[in-house]
Design an enzyme around this catalytic site. Structure first.
Site, PDB file in Angstrom:
ATOM      1  N   CYS A 154       0.836  -1.204   0.000  1.00  0.00           N
ATOM      2  CA  CYS A 154       0.000   0.000   0.000  1.00  0.00           C
ATOM      3  C   CYS A 154       0.878   1.265   0.000  1.00  0.00           C
ATOM      4  CB  CYS A 154      -0.973  -0.023   1.165  1.00  0.00           C
ATOM      5  SG  CYS A 154      -2.364   1.108   0.928  1.00  0.00           S
ATOM      6  N   HIS A 245      -3.867  -5.278   1.110  1.00  0.00           N
ATOM      7  CA  HIS A 245      -3.643  -5.661   2.495  1.00  0.00           C
ATOM      8  C   HIS A 245      -4.177  -7.076   2.721  1.00  0.00           C
ATOM      9  CE1 HIS A 245      -2.421  -1.687   3.785  1.00  0.00           C
ATOM     10  NE2 HIS A 245      -3.506  -1.157   3.236  1.00  0.00           N
TER      11      HIS A 245
END
Length: 308
Positions: A154, A245
């Protein structure tokens, strides 16, 4: 310290992660009840070794960084970003036999580890600046240039780009374009709205599930050379980046990825086929916590407070 409206929401107290003689603590519990208007202490939960359950923004260092197994462990250095988020992404790595995970802000540790992880962050540009000021950015670049594996997740993935464009001032006081680490032939553009989702896919024929919560979109440079897809991101040489994630919680994907990392790092690590999977370990930890609640808390009083 709370005004009456907030105090009205508090019905009692639970002491958590207590280590020591409960008899010595008891006078303090009585004092707590006395000084908070008679709100009762509903129990004292003991410190549970090897229970390191999900935490949103803080890495559970004490829970899983005590050691590892195996004669030739694989070492993973997770960079301790000041504004780290979704830190649970690395929990599954720490639960893998033969893998030692350390959380660090030491450039020497970053250079020496077999794998370095740049985790998610609530402030990509600010934490990227912190990386540079601490000498960590140079350490990450040096190891990548010699072929040592780096994983960005991310915000960590966004840092690996050549440039990060913030045209709407999402993270900066005014529109800005900031150079990234230049380890992936990509550009990042922050958007006003967050991207959310629960994607599924595959990597090296292993199924992968994850979730998305981030600003910005990454684009691959048209003349990029040695690049292949890595979930929703890319791999270039020994550098991997994704905005997914939770992907490492999948046993098959995590073990395939670590096997590739071990090969690139020249390690003999291999997954232990007899070890329980991450979901099994997490369920066991939840069971231990549930047992502790039943054994040490006044669950009857808790139910009454909740109107059950």
């Amino acid at each position: 310290m709370l005004d009456p409206a907030d105090q009205a929401h508090l019905k009692g107290w639970i002491v958590n992660k207590f280590r020591g003689d409960l008899g010595l603590l008891r006078p303090g519990l009585e004092l707590l009840q006395e000084r908070t208007g008679g709100r009762p202490v509903l129990g004292v939960l003991p410190y549970l070794h090897d229970v390191w359950l999900d935490s949103e923004d803080a890495l559970a260092i004490a829970g899983w960084s005590r050691g590892t197994q195996g004669e030739a462990p694989l070492t993973v250095a997770v960079v301790r970003l000041p504004r780290v988020s979704n830190a649970t992404d690395v929990d599954a790595l720490a639960g893998e036999p033969g893998v030692q995970v350390v959380v660090t802000a030491d450039p020497a540790v970053v250079e020496q580890a077999d794998l370095v992880v740049l985790p998610g962050t609530r402030a990509t540009l600010s934490d990227l600046d912190w990386l540079r000021r601490r000498g960590l950015a140079d350490a990450v670049v040096r190891r990548a240039r010699r072929g040592a594996p780096v994983l960005g997740i991310c915000g960590g993935h966004q840092m690996l780009a050549e440039t990060i464009d913030d045209p709407f001032g999402v993270e900066s006081p005014s529109p800005a374009t900031v150079p990234g680490l230049g380890l992936l032939p990509t550009t990042v553009r922050f958007e006003r709205n967050k991207r959310l989702g629960t994607p599924s896919g595959a990597w090296r024929d292993r199924p992968v599930d994850g979730y998305l919560i981030h600003h910005g979109a990454s684009a691959l440079r048209e003349d990029a050379g040695d690049v292949e897809p890595f979930l929703d991101g890319w791999r270039c040489g020994s550098v991997y980046g994704t905005t997914w994630h939770g992907a490492l919680e999948g046993d098959a994907f995590r073990q395939a990825f670590l096997t590739e990392v071990a090969d690139r790092a020249g390690r003999s690590w291999a997954p232990d086929p007899t070890a329980p999977g991450f979901a099994t370990r997490r369920a066991a930890m939840l069971d231990r916590l549930g047992d502790a609640v039943a054994d040490h808390l006044d669950t009857t009083a808790l139910r009454e407070m909740m109107g059950l």
